[in-house]
Design a protein around this motif. Structure first.
Motif, PDB file in Angstrom:
ATOM      1  N   ALA A 175       0.846  -1.186   0.000  1.00 20.34           N
ATOM      2  CA  ALA A 175       0.000   0.000   0.000  1.00 20.34           C
ATOM      3  C   ALA A 175       0.883   1.238   0.000  1.00 20.34           C
ATOM      4  O   ALA A 175       1.721   1.412   0.880  1.00 20.34           O
ATOM      5  N   GLN A 176       0.723   2.078  -1.003  1.00 26.25           N
ATOM      6  CA  GLN A 176       1.516   3.297  -1.123  1.00 26.25           C
ATOM      7  C   GLN A 176       0.591   4.486  -1.359  1.00 26.25           C
ATOM      8  O   GLN A 176      -0.272   4.447  -2.250  1.00 26.25           O
ATOM      9  N   SER A 177       0.772   5.529  -0.536  1.00 25.44           N
ATOM     10  CA  SER A 177      -0.014   6.761  -0.691  1.00 25.44           C
ATOM     11  C   SER A 177      -1.512   6.465  -0.747  1.00 25.44           C
ATOM     12  O   SER A 177      -2.247   6.954  -1.622  1.00 25.44           O
ATOM     13  N   ASN A 178      -1.973   5.617   0.171  1.00 22.47           N
ATOM     14  CA  ASN A 178      -3.399   5.275   0.268  1.00 22.47           C
ATOM     15  C   ASN A 178      -3.954   4.643  -1.004  1.00 22.47           C
ATOM     16  O   ASN A 178      -5.120   4.837  -1.358  1.00 22.47           O
ATOM     17  N   SER A 179      -3.122   3.891  -1.708  1.00 23.98           N
ATOM     18  CA  SER A 179      -3.584   3.173  -2.895  1.00 23.98           C
ATOM     19  C   SER A 179      -2.884   1.822  -2.972  1.00 23.98           C
ATOM     20  O   SER A 179      -1.794   1.641  -2.427  1.00 23.98           O
ATOM     21  N   VAL A 180      -3.542   0.887  -3.619  1.00 26.90           N
ATOM     22  CA  VAL A 180      -2.976  -0.443  -3.837  1.00 26.90           C
ATOM     23  C   VAL A 180      -3.092  -0.769  -5.321  1.00 26.90           C
ATOM     24  O   VAL A 180      -3.904  -0.172  -6.045  1.00 26.90           O
ATOM     25  N   ALA A 192      -9.359  -6.855 -17.158  1.00 23.74           N
ATOM     26  CA  ALA A 192      -8.891  -5.730 -16.343  1.00 23.74           C
ATOM     27  C   ALA A 192      -9.982  -4.673 -16.219  1.00 23.74           C
ATOM     28  O   ALA A 192     -10.224  -4.125 -15.132  1.00 23.74           O
ATOM     29  N   ALA A 193     -10.656  -4.367 -17.324  1.00 25.13           N
ATOM     30  CA  ALA A 193     -11.737  -3.384 -17.291  1.00 25.13           C
ATOM     31  C   ALA A 193     -12.893  -3.869 -16.423  1.00 25.13           C
ATOM     32  O   ALA A 193     -13.505  -3.084 -15.678  1.00 25.13           O
ATOM     33  N   ARG A 194     -13.194  -5.166 -16.514  1.00 22.80           N
ATOM     34  CA  ARG A 194     -14.286  -5.719 -15.707  1.00 22.80           C
ATOM     35  C   ARG A 194     -13.951  -5.691 -14.218  1.00 22.80           C
ATOM     36  O   ARG A 194     -14.839  -5.459 -13.380  1.00 22.80           O
ATOM     37  N   VAL A 195     -12.697  -5.943 -13.873  1.00 28.43           N
ATOM     38  CA  VAL A 195     -12.291  -5.905 -12.469  1.00 28.43           C
ATOM     39  C   VAL A 195     -12.479  -4.499 -11.912  1.00 28.43           C
ATOM     40  O   VAL A 195     -13.041  -4.311 -10.819  1.00 28.43           O
ATOM     41  N   ALA A 196     -12.011  -3.509 -12.631  1.00 22.44           N
ATOM     42  CA  ALA A 196     -12.159  -2.124 -12.183  1.00 22.44           C
ATOM     43  C   ALA A 196     -13.633  -1.751 -12.036  1.00 22.44           C
ATOM     44  O   ALA A 196     -14.044  -1.125 -11.043  1.00 22.44           O
ATOM     45  N   GLN A 197     -14.438  -2.160 -13.008  1.00 17.65           N
ATOM     46  CA  GLN A 197     -15.865  -1.851 -12.964  1.00 17.65           C
ATOM     47  C   GLN A 197     -16.546  -2.543 -11.780  1.00 17.65           C
ATOM     48  O   GLN A 197     -17.390  -1.932 -11.096  1.00 17.65           O
ATOM     49  N   LYS A 209      -9.204   1.907 -11.355  1.00 17.91           N
ATOM     50  CA  LYS A 209      -8.980   2.231 -12.757  1.00 17.91           C
ATOM     51  C   LYS A 209      -7.988   1.257 -13.363  1.00 17.91           C
ATOM     52  O   LYS A 209      -6.935   0.993 -12.787  1.00 17.91           O
ATOM     53  N   ALA A 210      -8.339   0.707 -14.519  1.00 15.90           N
ATOM     54  CA  ALA A 210      -7.439  -0.205 -15.226  1.00 15.90           C
ATOM     55  C   ALA A 210      -6.359   0.609 -15.928  1.00 15.90           C
ATOM     56  O   ALA A 210      -6.672   1.483 -16.744  1.00 15.90           O
ATOM     57  N   ILE A 211      -5.104   0.337 -15.595  1.00 11.54           N
ATOM     58  CA  ILE A 211      -3.986   1.074 -16.189  1.00 11.54           C
ATOM     59  C   ILE A 211      -3.539   0.431 -17.494  1.00 11.54           C
ATOM     60  O   ILE A 211      -3.245   1.095 -18.471  1.00 11.54           O
ATOM     61  N   ASP A 212      -3.484  -0.904 -17.497  1.00  3.66           N
ATOM     62  CA  ASP A 212      -3.153  -1.647 -18.713  1.00  3.66           C
ATOM     63  C   ASP A 212      -3.787  -3.019 -18.601  1.00  3.66           C
ATOM     64  O   ASP A 212      -4.668  -3.240 -17.764  1.00  3.66           O
ATOM     65  N   ALA A 213      -3.348  -3.960 -19.429  1.00  2.00           N
ATOM     66  CA  ALA A 213      -3.992  -5.277 -19.481  1.00  2.00           C
ATOM     67  C   ALA A 213      -3.797  -6.101 -18.214  1.00  2.00           C
ATOM     68  O   ALA A 213      -4.516  -7.081 -17.999  1.00  2.00           O
ATOM     69  N   ILE A 216      -4.462  -2.839 -12.279  1.00  4.77           N
ATOM     70  CA  ILE A 216      -5.606  -2.064 -11.832  1.00  4.77           C
ATOM     71  C   ILE A 216      -5.197  -1.314 -10.570  1.00  4.77           C
ATOM     72  O   ILE A 216      -4.803  -1.923  -9.570  1.00  4.77           O
ATOM     73  N   LYS A 217      -5.273   0.001 -10.612  1.00  4.07           N
ATOM     74  CA  LYS A 217      -4.922   0.824  -9.457  1.00  4.07           C
ATOM     75  C   LYS A 217      -6.184   1.127  -8.664  1.00  4.07           C
ATOM     76  O   LYS A 217      -7.212   1.511  -9.232  1.00  4.07           O
ATOM     77  N   ILE A 218      -6.099   0.956  -7.321  1.00  4.41           N
ATOM     78  CA  ILE A 218      -7.265   1.138  -6.463  1.00  4.41           C
ATOM     79  C   ILE A 218      -6.923   2.133  -5.355  1.00  4.41           C
ATOM     80  O   ILE A 218      -5.942   1.955  -4.622  1.00  4.41           O
ATOM     81  N   ASP A 219      -7.736   3.161  -5.228  1.00  2.82           N
ATOM     82  CA  ASP A 219      -7.586   4.117  -4.133  1.00  2.82           C
ATOM     83  C   ASP A 219      -8.319   3.588  -2.906  1.00  2.82           C
ATOM     84  O   ASP A 219      -9.488   3.174  -2.994  1.00  2.82           O
ATOM     85  N   VAL A 220      -7.636   3.594  -1.771  1.00  2.00           N
ATOM     86  CA  VAL A 220      -8.246   3.113  -0.537  1.00  2.00           C
ATOM     87  C   VAL A 220      -9.202   4.176  -0.008  1.00  2.00           C
ATOM     88  O   VAL A 220      -8.790   5.318   0.231  1.00  2.00           O
ATOM     89  N   PRO A 221     -10.485   3.847   0.177  1.00  2.00           N
ATOM     90  CA  PRO A 221     -11.445   4.830   0.697  1.00  2.00           C
ATOM     91  C   PRO A 221     -11.033   5.333   2.078  1.00  2.00           C
ATOM     92  O   PRO A 221     -10.377   4.615   2.840  1.00  2.00           O
ATOM     93  N   SER A 222     -11.403   6.555   2.388  1.00  2.00           N
ATOM     94  CA  SER A 222     -11.029   7.150   3.672  1.00  2.00           C
ATOM     95  C   SER A 222     -11.541   6.341   4.852  1.00  2.00           C
ATOM     96  O   SER A 222     -10.928   6.319   5.924  1.00  2.00           O
ATOM     97  N   ALA A 223     -12.657   5.639   4.675  1.00  2.00           N
ATOM     98  CA  ALA A 223     -13.209   4.837   5.771  1.00  2.00           C
ATOM     99  C   ALA A 223     -12.311   3.663   6.133  1.00  2.00           C
ATOM    100  O   ALA A 223     -12.439   3.088   7.228  1.00  2.00           O
ATOM    101  N   PHE A 224     -11.396   3.299   5.231  1.00  2.00           N
ATOM    102  CA  PHE A 224     -10.520   2.148   5.478  1.00  2.00           C
ATOM    103  C   PHE A 224      -9.057   2.557   5.644  1.00  2.00           C
ATOM    104  O   PHE A 224      -8.177   1.692   5.605  1.00  2.00           O
TER     105      PHE A 224
END
Length: 330
Positions: A175-180, A192-197, A209-213, A216-224
């Protein structure tokens, strides 16, 4: 000659995608196994060890650390063998946990059967010791001349179940900068697109958000922010429709045919032995359904075609360009 009319009831279903949990198709970045290795010595062999002097020198050095002075020239025995020791350490393994170990002869030893590996430090790629291995070596297998189910013993490679103890935890930072970041095990743009969706739908906000094939970059919600592990656990359990590329795998030795994805067939006519295969307008003859590899294979089997016949027909279709899939021959 028999003409094949593919019947819908004989169709082997080829699904374009199936549902799977994210944890089964992807890993979080930074969470992975690491390889460990070391060089050790196996003792207690019944005259089947190395014939050279290297193992004698190592034994002399070991004795010196124990306060015993021994001349390598005086240690002339084939009861020991130099071995390479390898192991994989999974992510998050802590001190005191155990790893399986594989040992393989380096010299000209004939067998490691019955031997004991002396304490061997296992190094990571960074040169640090992360585990220590020791224990009785098992070569497994069976003493058989010919068997369809059992493999004869390969005596210069052995195993030590739970033979290494972790001495140092490998640091992980996922986990870096509140993202995984997620990495798909099999890169695919659609998946990849389906996972993000699916992640965005589950948490009702755009955090993935899907970056490539494969990424997938995920921002950790503030609640977590203070409970990232619970967030990752929720992400892992999300189910996604996994897209499968059209691929046909055939094994000519065993006659096995495996196919996945929605594999369609272009129009063609093929004559093979007593079989005459015809596909017209991308439809099954006298049917309104699309022609697929599943339908073709099922119909051929119902008419008595052997696995070798089916493989030959599929290979010919691939060469002709009417099989809309990758063909993998084993």
């Amino acid at each position: 000659m028999r003409k094949i009319f593919l019947v819908l009831t004989l169709t082997l279903t080829c699904i374009a995608f199936s549902t799977a949990r994210i944890k089964d198709i992807a890993n979080f970045r930074g969470v992975r196994d690491n390889q460990l290795f070391g060089i050790g010595i196996v003792v207690g062999l019944n005259g089947t060890g190395d014939s050279g002097k290297i193992s004698s020198t190592v034994l002399s050095n070991i004795a010196k650390t124990l306060g015993v002075t021994m001349n390598p020239e005086d240690i002339k025995t084939r009861n020991s063998a130099m071995v390479m020791v390898i192991a994989d350490i999974p992510a998050f393994f802590k001190e005191g946990m155990r790893l399986d170990v594989v040992v393989a002869s380096i010299g000209d030893a004939k067998s490691l059967e019955g031997g004991i590996l002396l304490q061997t430090p296992l190094f990571g790629a960074d040169g640090n010791v992360y585990a220590v291995a020791q224990g009785s070596v098992s070569v497994g297998g069976a003493e058989v001349k010919v068997s369809a189910n059992l493999q004869s013993k390969y005596k210069v490679v052995g195993f030590i179940p739970s033979g290494a103890i972790v001495e140092r935890e490998i640091p992980f930072e996922f986990a870096q900068s509140n993202s995984v970041t997620l990495h798909l095990k099999r890169p695919d743009f659609t998946t990849a697109a389906r996972v993000a969706q699916a992640i965005n739908t589950t948490f009702e906000r755009r955090i993935a958000k899907a970056i490539d094939a494969s990424t997938i970059k995920i921002d950790v919600p503030s609640a977590f922010e203070d409970d990232v592990i619970s967030f990752l656990a929720l992400v892992e359990e999300i189910e996604v429709s996994v897209d499968m590329p059209a691929r046909v795998v055939v094994n000519e030795k065993t006659g096995t045919v495996v196919f996945g994805g929605n594999i369609k067939i272009l129009d063609f006519t093929l004559s093979y032995g007593v079989f005459n295969v015809t596909i017209k307008n991308g439809k099954l003859p006298e049917q309104e359904t699309e022609a697929t590899v599943g339908a073709l294979v099922s119909a051929l089997k119902s008419l008595g075609a052997t696995p070798q016949d089916i493989i030959a027909i599929l290979e010919s279709m691939h060469k002709a360009g009417v099989l809309l899939a990758e063909l993998v021959v084993m």
